[in-house]
Design a protein around this motif. Sequence first.
Motif, PDB file in Angstrom:
ATOM      1  N   THR A 107       9.033 -30.956  -4.307  1.00 22.38           N
ATOM      2  CA  THR A 107       8.048 -31.265  -3.265  1.00 22.38           C
ATOM      3  C   THR A 107       8.378 -30.497  -1.990  1.00 22.38           C
ATOM      4  OG1 THR A 107       7.898 -33.490  -4.184  1.00 22.38           O
ATOM      5  CG2 THR A 107       6.937 -33.162  -1.996  1.00 22.38           C
ATOM      6  N   LEU A 108       9.633 -30.582  -1.615  1.00 23.96           N
ATOM      7  CA  LEU A 108      10.049 -29.943  -0.377  1.00 23.96           C
ATOM      8  C   LEU A 108       9.939 -28.424  -0.464  1.00 23.96           C
ATOM      9  CD1 LEU A 108      11.131 -30.547   2.368  1.00 23.96           C
ATOM     10  CD2 LEU A 108      13.442 -30.580   1.420  1.00 23.96           C
ATOM     11  N   ASN A 109      10.301 -27.872  -1.599  1.00 23.09           N
ATOM     12  CA  ASN A 109      10.230 -26.434  -1.792  1.00 23.09           C
ATOM     13  C   ASN A 109       8.790 -25.932  -1.618  1.00 23.09           C
ATOM     14  OD1 ASN A 109      11.366 -23.870  -2.751  1.00 23.09           O
ATOM     15  ND2 ASN A 109      10.058 -24.220  -4.544  1.00 23.09           N
ATOM     16  N   TYR A 110       7.863 -26.665  -2.185  1.00 24.37           N
ATOM     17  CA  TYR A 110       6.459 -26.265  -2.094  1.00 24.37           C
ATOM     18  C   TYR A 110       5.926 -26.435  -0.672  1.00 24.37           C
ATOM     19  CZ  TYR A 110       1.702 -25.409  -3.534  1.00 24.37           C
ATOM     20  OH  TYR A 110       0.452 -24.872  -3.664  1.00 24.37           O
ATOM     21  N   LEU A 111       6.299 -27.545  -0.058  1.00 20.82           N
ATOM     22  CA  LEU A 111       5.868 -27.779   1.324  1.00 20.82           C
ATOM     23  C   LEU A 111       6.374 -26.688   2.267  1.00 20.82           C
ATOM     24  CD1 LEU A 111       6.416 -31.572   1.898  1.00 20.82           C
ATOM     25  CD2 LEU A 111       4.349 -30.289   2.455  1.00 20.82           C
ATOM     26  N   ILE A 114       4.339 -23.537   1.862  1.00 21.35           N
ATOM     27  CA  ILE A 114       3.030 -23.630   2.533  1.00 21.35           C
ATOM     28  C   ILE A 114       3.211 -23.481   4.044  1.00 21.35           C
ATOM     29  CG2 ILE A 114       1.114 -25.192   3.122  1.00 21.35           C
ATOM     30  CD1 ILE A 114       1.525 -26.529   0.391  1.00 21.35           C
ATOM     31  N   LEU A 115       4.156 -24.235   4.573  1.00 17.55           N
ATOM     32  CA  LEU A 115       4.302 -24.258   6.029  1.00 17.55           C
ATOM     33  C   LEU A 115       4.810 -22.921   6.568  1.00 17.55           C
ATOM     34  CD1 LEU A 115       5.532 -27.928   6.442  1.00 17.55           C
ATOM     35  CD2 LEU A 115       3.309 -26.992   7.107  1.00 17.55           C
ATOM     36  N   LYS A 116       5.598 -22.209   5.752  1.00 18.98           N
ATOM     37  CA  LYS A 116       6.102 -20.898   6.196  1.00 18.98           C
ATOM     38  C   LYS A 116       4.981 -19.892   6.409  1.00 18.98           C
ATOM     39  CE  LYS A 116      10.875 -20.918   4.697  1.00 18.98           C
ATOM     40  NZ  LYS A 116      11.737 -20.842   3.516  1.00 18.98           N
ATOM     41  N   THR A 117       3.871 -20.067   5.699  1.00 15.84           N
ATOM     42  CA  THR A 117       2.757 -19.135   5.872  1.00 15.84           C
ATOM     43  C   THR A 117       1.970 -19.420   7.159  1.00 15.84           C
ATOM     44  OG1 THR A 117       1.133 -20.522   4.727  1.00 15.84           O
ATOM     45  CG2 THR A 117       2.425 -19.009   3.349  1.00 15.84           C
ATOM     46  N   ARG A 118       2.254 -20.516   7.799  1.00 16.63           N
ATOM     47  CA  ARG A 118       1.448 -20.923   8.956  1.00 16.63           C
ATOM     48  C   ARG A 118       2.074 -20.577  10.309  1.00 16.63           C
ATOM     49  NH1 ARG A 118      -0.982 -26.827   7.199  1.00 16.63           N
ATOM     50  NH2 ARG A 118      -1.791 -26.170   5.177  1.00 16.63           N
ATOM     51  N   ALA A 120       4.929 -21.170  11.959  1.00 13.83           N
ATOM     52  CA  ALA A 120       5.661 -22.063  12.860  1.00 13.83           C
ATOM     53  C   ALA A 120       6.790 -21.260  13.500  1.00 13.83           C
ATOM     54  CB  ALA A 120       6.228 -23.237  12.078  1.00 13.83           C
ATOM     55  N   ASN A 121       7.238 -21.700  14.666  1.00 15.81           N
ATOM     56  CA  ASN A 121       8.373 -21.029  15.300  1.00 15.81           C
ATOM     57  C   ASN A 121       9.664 -21.339  14.540  1.00 15.81           C
ATOM     58  OD1 ASN A 121       9.605 -19.525  17.528  1.00 15.81           O
ATOM     59  ND2 ASN A 121      10.536 -21.490  18.034  1.00 15.81           N
ATOM     60  N   SER A 122       9.805 -22.579  14.106  1.00 11.55           N
ATOM     61  CA  SER A 122      10.974 -22.961  13.308  1.00 11.55           C
ATOM     62  C   SER A 122      10.602 -24.127  12.402  1.00 11.55           C
ATOM     63  CB  SER A 122      12.144 -23.360  14.213  1.00 11.55           C
ATOM     64  OG  SER A 122      11.843 -24.556  14.911  1.00 11.55           O
ATOM     65  N   ILE A 123      11.290 -24.208  11.263  1.00 14.64           N
ATOM     66  CA  ILE A 123      11.040 -25.312  10.324  1.00 14.64           C
ATOM     67  C   ILE A 123      12.386 -25.914   9.931  1.00 14.64           C
ATOM     68  CG2 ILE A 123      10.016 -26.039   8.137  1.00 14.64           C
ATOM     69  CD1 ILE A 123       8.324 -23.541   8.090  1.00 14.64           C
ATOM     70  N   LYS A 124      12.544 -27.188  10.177  1.00 15.11           N
ATOM     71  CA  LYS A 124      13.740 -27.886   9.709  1.00 15.11           C
ATOM     72  C   LYS A 124      13.314 -29.106   8.912  1.00 15.11           C
ATOM     73  CE  LYS A 124      17.251 -26.433  12.991  1.00 15.11           C
ATOM     74  NZ  LYS A 124      18.365 -26.892  13.828  1.00 15.11           N
ATOM     75  N   VAL A 125      14.280 -29.636   8.174  1.00 13.08           N
ATOM     76  CA  VAL A 125      14.000 -30.777   7.308  1.00 13.08           C
ATOM     77  C   VAL A 125      14.942 -31.921   7.650  1.00 13.08           C
ATOM     78  CG1 VAL A 125      14.039 -31.599   4.919  1.00 13.08           C
ATOM     79  CG2 VAL A 125      13.246 -29.278   5.418  1.00 13.08           C
ATOM     80  N   CYS A 126      14.378 -33.095   7.775  1.00 12.53           N
ATOM     81  CA  CYS A 126      15.182 -34.297   7.979  1.00 12.53           C
ATOM     82  C   CYS A 126      14.818 -35.285   6.880  1.00 12.53           C
ATOM     83  CB  CYS A 126      14.860 -34.888   9.355  1.00 12.53           C
ATOM     84  SG  CYS A 126      15.675 -36.465   9.663  1.00 12.53           S
ATOM     85  N   THR A 127      15.794 -35.627   6.057  1.00 11.13           N
ATOM     86  CA  THR A 127      15.518 -36.583   4.989  1.00 11.13           C
ATOM     87  C   THR A 127      16.437 -37.785   5.117  1.00 11.13           C
ATOM     88  OG1 THR A 127      15.225 -36.877   2.606  1.00 11.13           O
ATOM     89  CG2 THR A 127      17.060 -35.485   3.264  1.00 11.13           C
ATOM     90  N   LEU A 128      15.863 -38.956   4.910  1.00 10.45           N
ATOM     91  CA  LEU A 128      16.686 -40.159   4.980  1.00 10.45           C
ATOM     92  C   LEU A 128      17.731 -40.140   3.876  1.00 10.45           C
ATOM     93  CD1 LEU A 128      17.283 -43.007   6.094  1.00 10.45           C
ATOM     94  CD2 LEU A 128      15.575 -43.876   4.481  1.00 10.45           C
ATOM     95  N   MET A 129      17.274 -39.786   2.653  1.00 11.30           N
ATOM     96  CA  MET A 129      18.206 -39.798   1.527  1.00 11.30           C
ATOM     97  C   MET A 129      18.164 -38.479   0.765  1.00 11.30           C
ATOM     98  SD  MET A 129      17.771 -43.620   0.006  1.00 11.30           S
ATOM     99  CE  MET A 129      16.094 -43.873   0.458  1.00 11.30           C
TER     100      MET A 129
END
Length: 181
Positions: A107-111, A114-118, A120-129
């Motif tokens: 899920t995260l890989n696909y997201l 997608i978001l990299k094509t848009r 953004a200045n930076s993309i980070k990920v925060c996951t609870l688990m």
Amino acid sequence: MLEKDIERVLYSREDIQKVNQRLGKQITADYQGKNPLLIGILKGAIVFMTDLIREIDLHVEIDFMDVSSYGAETISSGEVKIIKDLDTSVKGRDIIIIEDIVDTGRTLNYLMAILKTRQANSIKVCTLMDKPSRRIVPVHSDYVGMEVPNEFVVGYGLDYAERYRNMGTIGVLKPEIYSGK
Ligand code: XMP
Ligand code: MG
């Protein structure tokens, strides 16, 4: 009532609160002078996100995306379908994807793709688990609340058959819940 179905509590309300405080402090320190856009992935991340944002001492904006797997054939491709897209443009923004749990990483890989094509200045990920033992696609999470063993967990936003999202703790269900006895 809900907790009677739990075999083992993995994280208490206090444990979860400490994790949120730690992550909130880290994000606050890392984004000084910035105005990040937090993107919650529905539905699992909503409980985490609502608590986490109150531990971030910065101006933040929030938005949501809902994605689902495409069914059997995508078990290999890992392609996911956007059910609800963002209301906000991410162009030039510092975005933080907020996830409940990273399992296979699909899920995260696909997201991210997608978001990299848009632009953004930076993309980070925060996951609870994070369940690293189940990873199929290598994905990087910048902020991780806790590493969990390879067990199906519920509570604090995470469901089994849409139930238990509103439980305040995170735990493992009794086997009879799955078998329907
Ligand atoms: P992938 O495999 O794409 O999956 O990293 C991430 C999504 O799978 C769901 N998931 C779980 N949901 N208990 C849940 O309630 C779990 O133990 C669990 N493991 C994975 C979840 O929706 C997550 O966003
Ligand atoms: Mg999810």
